[in-house]
Enzyme design. Structure first.
Site, PDB file in Angstrom:
ATOM      1  N   GLU A 246       0.873  -1.176   0.000  1.00  0.00           N
ATOM      2  CA  GLU A 246       0.000   0.000   0.000  1.00  0.00           C
ATOM      3  C   GLU A 246       0.903   1.217   0.000  1.00  0.00           C
ATOM      4  O   GLU A 246       1.628   1.459   0.969  1.00  0.00           O
ATOM      5  CB  GLU A 246      -0.899  -0.019   1.223  1.00  0.00           C
ATOM      6  N   CYS A 280      -1.771   9.049   3.236  1.00  0.00           N
ATOM      7  CA  CYS A 280      -1.691   8.577   1.851  1.00  0.00           C
ATOM      8  C   CYS A 280      -2.948   8.965   1.098  1.00  0.00           C
ATOM      9  O   CYS A 280      -2.914   9.151  -0.112  1.00  0.00           O
ATOM     10  CB  CYS A 280      -1.483   7.069   1.817  1.00  0.00           C
TER      11      CYS A 280
HETATM   12  P1  NAD Z   1       8.926   4.740   4.014  1.00  0.00           P
HETATM   13  O1  NAD Z   1       8.660   3.981   2.761  1.00  0.00           O
HETATM   14  O2  NAD Z   1      10.105   5.606   4.086  1.00  0.00           O
HETATM   15  O3  NAD Z   1       9.059   3.719   5.260  1.00  0.00           O
HETATM   16  C1  NAD Z   1       8.032   2.824   5.604  1.00  0.00           C
HETATM   17  C2  NAD Z   1       8.614   1.691   6.418  1.00  0.00           C
HETATM   18  O4  NAD Z   1       9.521   0.951   5.608  1.00  0.00           O
HETATM   19  C3  NAD Z   1       9.415   2.114   7.646  1.00  0.00           C
HETATM   20  O5  NAD Z   1       9.122   1.223   8.695  1.00  0.00           O
HETATM   21  C4  NAD Z   1      10.860   1.954   7.182  1.00  0.00           C
HETATM   22  O6  NAD Z   1      11.758   1.727   8.245  1.00  0.00           O
HETATM   23  C5  NAD Z   1      10.750   0.732   6.288  1.00  0.00           C
HETATM   24  N1  NAD Z   1      11.805   0.580   5.265  1.00  0.00           N
HETATM   25  C6  NAD Z   1      12.545   1.548   4.677  1.00  0.00           C
HETATM   26  N2  NAD Z   1      13.361   1.002   3.739  1.00  0.00           N
HETATM   27  C7  NAD Z   1      13.114  -0.339   3.725  1.00  0.00           C
HETATM   28  C8  NAD Z   1      13.617  -1.435   2.973  1.00  0.00           C
HETATM   29  N3  NAD Z   1      14.542  -1.276   2.031  1.00  0.00           N
HETATM   30  N4  NAD Z   1      13.122  -2.675   3.218  1.00  0.00           N
HETATM   31  C9  NAD Z   1      12.155  -2.853   4.156  1.00  0.00           C
HETATM   32  N5  NAD Z   1      11.650  -1.857   4.912  1.00  0.00           N
HETATM   33  C10 NAD Z   1      12.118  -0.602   4.702  1.00  0.00           C
HETATM   34  O7  NAD Z   1       7.565   5.530   4.299  1.00  0.00           O
HETATM   35  P2  NAD Z   1       7.280   6.587   5.458  1.00  0.00           P
HETATM   36  O8  NAD Z   1       8.044   7.834   5.135  1.00  0.00           O
HETATM   37  O9  NAD Z   1       7.444   5.938   6.782  1.00  0.00           O
HETATM   38  O10 NAD Z   1       5.713   6.848   5.244  1.00  0.00           O
HETATM   39  C11 NAD Z   1       5.195   7.749   4.321  1.00  0.00           C
HETATM   40  C12 NAD Z   1       4.756   7.038   3.057  1.00  0.00           C
HETATM   41  O11 NAD Z   1       3.806   5.996   3.354  1.00  0.00           O
HETATM   42  C13 NAD Z   1       4.044   7.950   2.079  1.00  0.00           C
HETATM   43  O12 NAD Z   1       4.506   7.732   0.780  1.00  0.00           O
HETATM   44  C14 NAD Z   1       2.583   7.517   2.202  1.00  0.00           C
HETATM   45  O13 NAD Z   1       1.789   7.804   1.092  1.00  0.00           O
HETATM   46  C15 NAD Z   1       2.713   6.066   2.449  1.00  0.00           C
HETATM   47  N6  NAD Z   1       1.489   5.522   3.059  1.00  0.00           N
HETATM   48  C16 NAD Z   1       0.649   4.748   2.297  1.00  0.00           C
HETATM   49  C17 NAD Z   1      -0.533   4.243   2.842  1.00  0.00           C
HETATM   50  C18 NAD Z   1      -1.480   3.365   2.025  1.00  0.00           C
HETATM   51  O14 NAD Z   1      -2.239   2.632   2.631  1.00  0.00           O
HETATM   52  N7  NAD Z   1      -1.461   3.429   0.709  1.00  0.00           N
HETATM   53  C19 NAD Z   1      -0.857   4.525   4.174  1.00  0.00           C
HETATM   54  C20 NAD Z   1       0.017   5.326   4.922  1.00  0.00           C
HETATM   55  C21 NAD Z   1       1.196   5.807   4.353  1.00  0.00           C
END
Ligand code: NAD
Length: 483
Positions: A246, A280
């Site tokens: 997501e 999001c």
């Molecule tokens: P992010 O992608 O930077 O991080 C999300 C998670 O992934 C964190 O726990 C991080 O530590 C982990 N992570 C980072 N690199 C990784 C890797 N290589 N392998 C595995 N895990 C890894 O996102 P963020 O900045 O925490 O959140 C904001 C983003 O989330 C925005 O783009 C937002 O749109 C999205 N979001 C989407 C939804 C949805 O349901 N579509 C809901 C909420 C947030």
């Protein structure tokens, strides 16, 4: 100060981990939580205990599993205020929004507890005589869940509840900016759920990567940015693990006609600025018919200027801070580049001064006019309280602008014209479609996106079964004449 280690097989463990802390985005000199990262050895223990716990959980009658998940949710509900406070202290959103987030998470999860006893199996007529065909489902196994910082309760529980109800074990890595509330909801399981079924590991991208690429993981559920989603897609491919991603959005409201502009703008502004726009599903583009343009600008400006910006624990606050300094720089950068490219600031356009919280990461709610579809601010996910206003001459152009982005998460149309509504339902390139309201989803409706906003089964409601279980086609041949 919250203090949590990793939750491994029912015990909070710290061996081999490094300490990290979280800060309050309203007053970053205040430390909120102290945690230890999960070492490789502890991650290995988590994976083996998850396998053992899952096998026993799967053998339990589904009705009993559902009852235990329900009891677990009651324990979370009893701690709502404590959990909501942890969300506000680490994430920044107003306390009322944090209580609302926790309530929504529980409502979604209660539907999921019922999934344990809903029949997802079927009997299908057979081609051969004296045969009966069944389509059966089994738990997928051990689920890896990686979550972001913007909804620190909702997103973890949106993964924990369906995983458990459908008979899986789950290892969750919450964002290292906001782990407190996920730890509190894991703590609430003590004495209710068997140890090893729900485990918490801590760390950044490196640990997330080690978790999702581990061969013992049967399914990976991730919520976060499209950029990280791509990396996780590639990592999960190493083991061909099932995937549910997501990702981000660049959501728009098309305002064509309305007999209640105030209600329409309340919905649009609410969807844009809740959680300081760090959702999001936040609306970040308003695509408006030319005859409503001036009225829409005036209405959005008034709503932006009525916000009370401040610490989320102050009752009067309606708009909290951005989550950290990086996010403040990012949002400021998008707005400055938009202005350089020709956008006009109607209101806001800069960080906000809050005298009671002078070091907080506050940004003014911002309305930008004269935005055109080619500008960066009209295409990229800003993730801040920034609304770009674009105009259109006819509905074809509105649909073109709406769909001219890489994302496809959610969208709104305001119109009473049934022909346009029909076109919107057919042509909006988004997973979620709202007519005459903002983008807040129901608690039991499939939630997800298409294009660069998601991959795999939608979560929430009846769709989650497609990720959390595997399907089995069974062919039963009876002795001749016995069926
Ligand atoms: P992010 O992608 O930077 O991080 C999300 C998670 O992934 C964190 O726990 C991080 O530590 C982990 N992570 C980072 N690199 C990784 C890797 N290589 N392998 C595995 N895990 C890894 O996102 P963020 O900045 O925490 O959140 C904001 C983003 O989330 C925005 O783009 C937002 O749109 C999205 N979001 C989407 C939804 C949805 O349901 N579509 C809901 C909420 C947030």
């Amino acid at each position: 100060m919250y203090t949590f280690d990793s939750l491994i097989n029912g015990e909070w463990r710290s061996e081999g981990g490094a300490e990290f802390t979280t800060l309050n985005p309203s007053s970053p000199d205040e430390r909120v939580g102290r945690y230890t990262t999960t070492s490789e050895a502890l991650l290995g223990e988590a994976l083996s205990s998850a396998g053992a716990a899952q096998a026993a959980w799967q053998a339990m009658p589904p009705a009993e599993r559902g009852r235990l998940v329900g009891a677990y949710l009651d324990a979370i509900a009893a701690r709502t205020d404590d959990i909501a406070k942890a969300v506000t202290l680490e994430q920044g959103k107003p306390f009322g929004e944090s209580v609302g987030e926790t309530g929504k998470a529980l409502r979604e999860a209660r539907y999921m507890a019922g999934e344990a006893v809903r029949s997802h199996s079927g009997v299908v007529p057979a081609q051969k005589p004296d045969c009966r065909n069944l389509v059966l489902r089994r738990p997928r196994g051990v689920i890896a869940a990686v979550t972001p910082w913007n909804f620190p309760v909702l997103t973890p529980l949106r993964k924990i509840a369906p995983a458990l109800a459908h008979g899986n074990a789950i290892i969750l890595k919450p964002s290292d900016l906001t782990p407190a509330s996920a730890c509190l909801i894991a703590e609430a399981a003590e004495g209710i759920l068997p140890p090893g079924l729900l485990q918490i590991v801590h760390g950044g991208g490196e640990l997330g990567s080690a978790l999702v690429r581990h061969p013992r993981i049967d399914g990976v559920t991730f919520t976060g940015s499209a950029e990280t989603g791509r990396r996780i897609f590639a990592a999960a491919a190493e083991n061909l693990a099932e995937l549910s991603l997501e990702l981000g959005g660049k959501n728009a409201a098309v305002i064509n006609d309305t007999d209640d502009l105030d209600r329409c703008l309340d919905q649009v502004f609410g969807a844009a600025c809740q959680c300081a726009g760090q959702r999001c599903t936040a609306i970040s583009r308003v695509i408006v018919a030319q005859d409503l343009h001036e009225a829409v600008l005036a209405g959005l400006k008034a709503r932006a200027e009525a916000q009370v910006i401040g610490n989320g624990m102050d009752q009067a606050t309606t708009l909290g801070p951005l989550v950290n300094a990086g996010q403040l720089d990012r949002v400021s950068g998008f707005v400055s580049r938009a202005v350089e490219a020709g956008a006009e600031v109607v209101t806001g356009g800069a960080p906000a001064d809050v005298p009671e919280a002078p070091t907080g990461y506050f940004y003014q709610p911002t309305v930008l006019n004269s935005v055109v579809p080619s500008m960066e601010v009209a295409r990229a996910e800003v993730f801040g309280p920034v609304l770009s206003v674009l105009t259109y001459r006819d509905y074809d152009e509105a649909i073109d602008i709406l769909n001219d982005v890489e994302f496809g998460l959610t969208s709104s149309l305001f119109s009473n014209d049934s022909r346009l509504i029909q076109r919107f339902l057919n042509e909006s390139q988004n997973g979620m479609l709202h007519v005459n309201h903002g983008t807040i989803p129901d608690d039991h409706m499939p939630f997800g996106g298409i294009r660069n906003s998601g991959v795999g089964a939608y979560s929430v409601g009846p769709s989650a079964v497609n990720f959390y279980t595997t399907e089995h086609s069974a062919y039963l041949q009876y002795p001749e004449g016995t069926q």
